[in-house]
Design a protein around this motif. Structure first.
Motif, PDB file in Angstrom:
ATOM      1  N   LYS A 217      50.183  61.386 113.832  1.00  0.00           N
ATOM      2  CA  LYS A 217      51.027  60.555 115.191  1.00  0.00           C
ATOM      3  C   LYS A 217      51.829  61.716 115.660  1.00  0.00           C
ATOM      4  O   LYS A 217      52.563  60.707 116.767  1.00  0.00           O
ATOM      5  N   SER A 218      52.988  61.450 114.529  1.00  0.00           N
ATOM      6  CA  SER A 218      54.521  61.933 114.568  1.00  0.00           C
ATOM      7  C   SER A 218      54.027  63.017 113.351  1.00  0.00           C
ATOM      8  O   SER A 218      53.935  63.366 112.225  1.00  0.00           O
ATOM      9  N   SER A 219      55.742  64.202 114.101  1.00  0.00           N
ATOM     10  CA  SER A 219      56.029  64.365 113.498  1.00  0.00           C
ATOM     11  C   SER A 219      57.635  65.552 112.759  1.00  0.00           C
ATOM     12  O   SER A 219      57.713  64.896 114.151  1.00  0.00           O
ATOM     13  N   GLY A 220      57.557  65.921 111.267  1.00  0.00           N
ATOM     14  CA  GLY A 220      59.151  66.458 112.219  1.00  0.00           C
ATOM     15  C   GLY A 220      60.007  68.040 111.387  1.00  0.00           C
ATOM     16  O   GLY A 220      58.917  67.759 109.855  1.00  0.00           O
ATOM     17  N   ILE A 221      60.739  68.126 111.290  1.00  0.00           N
ATOM     18  CA  ILE A 221      61.138  69.189 110.812  1.00  0.00           C
ATOM     19  C   ILE A 221      62.431  69.178 110.038  1.00  0.00           C
ATOM     20  O   ILE A 221      63.466  68.959 111.040  1.00  0.00           O
ATOM     21  N   SER A 222      62.781  69.493 108.673  1.00  0.00           N
ATOM     22  CA  SER A 222      64.533  69.723 108.617  1.00  0.00           C
ATOM     23  C   SER A 222      64.875  70.708 108.373  1.00  0.00           C
ATOM     24  O   SER A 222      63.568  71.802 107.745  1.00  0.00           O
ATOM     25  N   ARG A 223      66.159  70.605 108.197  1.00  0.00           N
ATOM     26  CA  ARG A 223      66.523  72.563 107.943  1.00  0.00           C
ATOM     27  C   ARG A 223      68.164  72.146 107.437  1.00  0.00           C
ATOM     28  O   ARG A 223      68.959  71.286 108.281  1.00  0.00           O
ATOM     29  N   ASN A 224      67.846  72.756 105.920  1.00  0.00           N
ATOM     30  CA  ASN A 224      69.494  72.363 105.508  1.00  0.00           C
ATOM     31  C   ASN A 224      69.446  70.826 105.707  1.00  0.00           C
ATOM     32  O   ASN A 224      70.857  70.414 105.909  1.00  0.00           O
ATOM     33  N   ASP A 225      69.198  70.256 105.306  1.00  0.00           N
ATOM     34  CA  ASP A 225      68.428  68.906 105.035  1.00  0.00           C
ATOM     35  C   ASP A 225      69.007  67.825 106.593  1.00  0.00           C
ATOM     36  O   ASP A 225      68.724  66.857 106.646  1.00  0.00           O
ATOM     37  N   THR A 226      69.019  68.520 107.763  1.00  0.00           N
ATOM     38  CA  THR A 226      69.060  67.800 109.380  1.00  0.00           C
ATOM     39  C   THR A 226      68.120  67.848 109.974  1.00  0.00           C
ATOM     40  O   THR A 226      67.257  69.591 109.852  1.00  0.00           O
ATOM     41  N   LEU A 227      67.299  66.814 110.404  1.00  0.00           N
ATOM     42  CA  LEU A 227      66.463  66.579 110.860  1.00  0.00           C
ATOM     43  C   LEU A 227      66.177  67.051 112.124  1.00  0.00           C
ATOM     44  O   LEU A 227      67.519  66.311 113.215  1.00  0.00           O
ATOM     45  N   LEU A 228      65.391  67.839 112.931  1.00  0.00           N
ATOM     46  CA  LEU A 228      65.891  68.538 114.237  1.00  0.00           C
ATOM     47  C   LEU A 228      65.370  67.793 115.255  1.00  0.00           C
ATOM     48  O   LEU A 228      64.057  68.148 115.535  1.00  0.00           O
ATOM     49  N   ASP A 229      66.039  66.788 116.091  1.00  0.00           N
ATOM     50  CA  ASP A 229      64.555  66.034 117.045  1.00  0.00           C
ATOM     51  C   ASP A 229      64.108  67.449 118.061  1.00  0.00           C
ATOM     52  O   ASP A 229      64.100  68.142 118.676  1.00  0.00           O
ATOM     53  N   GLY A 230      62.824  66.768 118.261  1.00  0.00           N
ATOM     54  CA  GLY A 230      62.232  67.372 119.073  1.00  0.00           C
ATOM     55  C   GLY A 230      61.402  69.044 118.464  1.00  0.00           C
ATOM     56  O   GLY A 230      61.245  69.930 119.925  1.00  0.00           O
ATOM     57  N   ILE A 231      61.958  69.464 117.810  1.00  0.00           N
ATOM     58  CA  ILE A 231      61.669  70.538 117.322  1.00  0.00           C
ATOM     59  C   ILE A 231      60.224  70.768 116.941  1.00  0.00           C
ATOM     60  O   ILE A 231      59.607  70.044 115.772  1.00  0.00           O
ATOM     61  N   LYS A 232      59.967  72.015 117.000  1.00  0.00           N
ATOM     62  CA  LYS A 232      58.067  71.845 116.643  1.00  0.00           C
ATOM     63  C   LYS A 232      58.426  73.311 115.667  1.00  0.00           C
ATOM     64  O   LYS A 232      56.889  73.318 115.134  1.00  0.00           O
TER      65      LYS A 232
END
Length: 651
Positions: A217-232
């Motif tokens: 239903k939803s997903s998310g990706i983090s880089r360097n412990d920061t969640l990246l909004d709207g990034i696939k």
């Protein structure tokens, strides 16, 4: 090839006590054996010699965390797709998935509070394992986890409670130092990515594609412990992600994951070829069939239930490595870290050769001659693409762990047994190349006839093991009609005599032609490899009769063996964790001792070999989680038991 063979000295003649072995050999395998103590095995799902080892990770560092799991632990951090069986160094643990519920947490909680991470407590009462299958219940989330595998793909089944917040965490930072990684949300039913990491292997690479039985239903990706909004998609050294599903509580979520060392497209091909549908039970059944085919190559009679379980679990452990390292289209990652094509053979990795040349590879020449050919074809490719036969190769990397050039006796053993469906001339060329190098003490060895102690560490062990490897080259050369090479290497095979001290009767280091002093055969020091002089002074498998003469003849030699097995178990000098399973100064938990019980037979006292091997089998193996006295070492510890139970051993 099927053999019906008795367990050595274990046949029970009373019919009421004899175990009748069922044809479902997997029921006698307990993957938890060796997960306690210092066995360093893992309980997860795998196929015989497969690419995927889908197993829980409960321990992230430390010597007893080499496989990622230890029976004494109570917290699971997730389920990763690659593991090493019984090694003494850590690596793998790639592409970790963890099902959770509630708020998304992307930190595993290690070295923090339990509640702060996505980790979960578990109980062994809610844990099961058999060949090709693993199950556990995660207490924190009340999620049932079932795992199975094909050769190149993992299959997860997660049964969540009823919730609108069922999550899967994908952690690409897990365990080793990450050099680079990427994660892409390809669609609402597929994710893909890759990971390069450094630990034991300096540049280990893995690609993956995961598909889900229903859309997230939803997903998310983090880089360097920061969640990246709207990034696939995202790349970097610290990449994690999450997927969120709804669960009705009775609708298991299925996840299938293909892996590859070559490319994402290779991982996708592996997944589509090996798990085209969503029939989880069929994959379990197929794994069971594959394991029964392998385990059924040896059918035992007699013995008690504990011995039967120890035997078939040992055979199982001996078939976990080396690991397939090739995609379904024949692509593999070579020693030059470039893609190559294998035609007509399977390419493998994880060659723990200092351990496995002793018993595991000889066992494969009996049970699996096709794979033996594949291993040698792999060796030849590694020589062509990397310039050297493997020493301890892992994931296309040479780790330079341990000593000797023990791919050589594996090749020579197969050749002398008539297993020759490969380019024998090229294989022999590769053997000569390894033996004629000047590195790792070989320059000193060739110049003096032994390695001087100040020229190279572990000089005694290296001298002895090089001499044995050279003897195997000589045997192959003679068989091939290569007289010049035969004479060169049969002379080098005698170099063991140059480190034998007749005044003490022990193998001893030399410096400028004089003996290393002070000398204590119980001392573990830099002259020996994970051992002391007691544990290397019987290492002359190429000339046992010569060693017997040096030690004073049959009776004196047998007496020296008696002293080995009855000496104090205390060692001096360095604290060496690998020296375990001590019976006197015989250390069954480490490989240099493994042939010694059989030496009595060379001195005309076969009954002493029978007595001592039975003692080792009964005291150093059991069917419990701590049933191995030392590191399993990619099949060697188990192969010793399998062969000894059948009544013979390749000294």
């Amino acid at each position: 090839m099927k053999k019906v063979l008795p367990l050595l000295a274990a046949i029970v003649f009373l019919a009421s006590c004899t175990i009748k072995v069922d044809k479902d050999f997997t029921k006698y395998v307990d993957p938890f054996i060796g997960t306690g103590g210092h066995g360093h095995t893992y309980p997860g799902a795998c196929m015989p010699f497969g690419m995927v080892q889908l197993s829980p990770d409960t321990r992230l560092e430390g010597w007893d965390g080499c496989s990622g799991y230890h029976y004494s632990d109570s917290v699971i951090y997730g389920f990763s797709h690659t593991h090493l069986s019984g090694t003494g160094a850590s690596d793998y643990g790639d592409i970790l998935f963890m099902p959770t519920t509630g708020k998304v947490i992307l930190d595993n909680g290690y070295k923090k509070s339990y509640d702060s991470g996505y980790c979960s407590m578990f109980s062994h009462a809610n844990e099961q394992a058999r060949p090709g299958f693993y199950h556990v219940k995660l207490d924190k989330y009340q999620v049932d986890v079932d795992l199975t595998v094909t050769r190149r793909a993992g299959f997860h089944k997660y049964t969540f409670p009823k919730t609108a917040e069922a999550n899967i965490i994908i952690d690409l930072v897990h365990r080793d130092q990450v050099l680079d990684a990427s994660l892409e949300m390809v669609s609402d039913t597929e994710v893909a990515g890759f990971r390069r990491s450094r630990h034991w292997a300096s540049d280990q690479r893995i690609y993956f594609v995961a598909r889900f039985s229903r859309p997230f239903k939803s997903s998310g990706i983090s880089r360097n412990d920061t969640l990246l909004d709207g990034i696939k998609t995202a790349a970097g050294k610290s990449v994690k992600g999450f997927l969120r599903f709804e669960s009705q509580g009775n609708d298991p979520l299925l996840v299938k994951v293909g892996i590859s060392a070559v490319s994402i497209e290779g991982a996708r091909k592996n997944l589509e070829a090996e798990i085209p549908g969503w029939d989880f039970e069929k994959v379990i059944a197929d794994a069971n069939v594959a394991w029964n085919k392998e385990l059924g190559k040896i059918q035992v009679e007699g013995g008690n239930r504990e011995q039967i379980r120890a035997f078939y679990t040992s055979l199982y452990h001996a078939m976990l490595a080396p690991n397939l390292f090739m995609d379904v289209d024949g692509q593999y990652l070579g020693r030059d870290l470039l893609p190559h094509q294998a035609d007509g053979f399977d390419y493998y990795t994880v060659f723990s050769l200092w351990d496995t040349y002793r018993a595991a590879h000889p066992l494969y020449t009996i049970l699996d001659q096709k794979r033996t050919v594949d291993f040698i074809q792999t060796f030849i490719r590694q020589y062509e693409e990397g310039g050297l036969l493997p020493v301890w190769e892992l994931g296309a990397n040479e780790t330079w762990c341990m000593i000797g050039y023990h791919a050589v006796p594996v090749i020579a053993d197969a050749y002398m047994k008539g297993i020759r469906d490969y380019d024998a001339e090229k294989a022999f060329e590769a053997c000569l190349n390894s033996a004629r190098k000047d590195h790792l003490g070989l320059a000193s060895y060739k110049k003096y006839g032994y390695i001087q102690g100040f020229d190279e560490g572990e000089s005694v062990s290296k001298t002895l093991e090089y001499a044995y490897d050279d003897w195997t080259i000589a045997q192959m050369a003679q068989q091939m009609g290569r007289q010049a090479e035969y004479e060169e290497f049969i002379q080098r095979a005698q170099y063991y005599k140059n480190v034998y001290d007749p005044t003490t009767g022990f193998m001893r280091a030399k410096m400028n032609g004089t003996w290393f002093t002070p000398f204590d055969p119980f001392e573990v020091n830099f002259n020996y490899t994970e051992a002391n002089s007691w544990q290397y002074s019987f290492y002359v498998p190429q000339d046992v009769s010569g060693l017997i003469r040096y030690m004073g003849g049959d009776d004196a030699f047998a007496d020296r063996l008696d002293k080995l097995f009855t000496a104090s178990t205390q060692t001096t000098g360095l604290d060496q964790a690998d020296i375990t399973g001590l019976i006197g100064q015989y250390a069954h938990g480490n490989e240099p001792s493994h042939h010694m019980a059989y030496l009595y037979a060379y001195a005309g006292k076969a009954w002493e070999t029978q007595r001592v091997t039975r003692k080792i089998m009964d005291s150093q193996y059991s069917d419990q989680h701590d049933g191995l006295c030392g590191n399993e070492d990619c099949g060697q510890m188990s192969a010793w038991y399998v062969l000894s139970a059948m009544g013979f051993y390749p000294v």
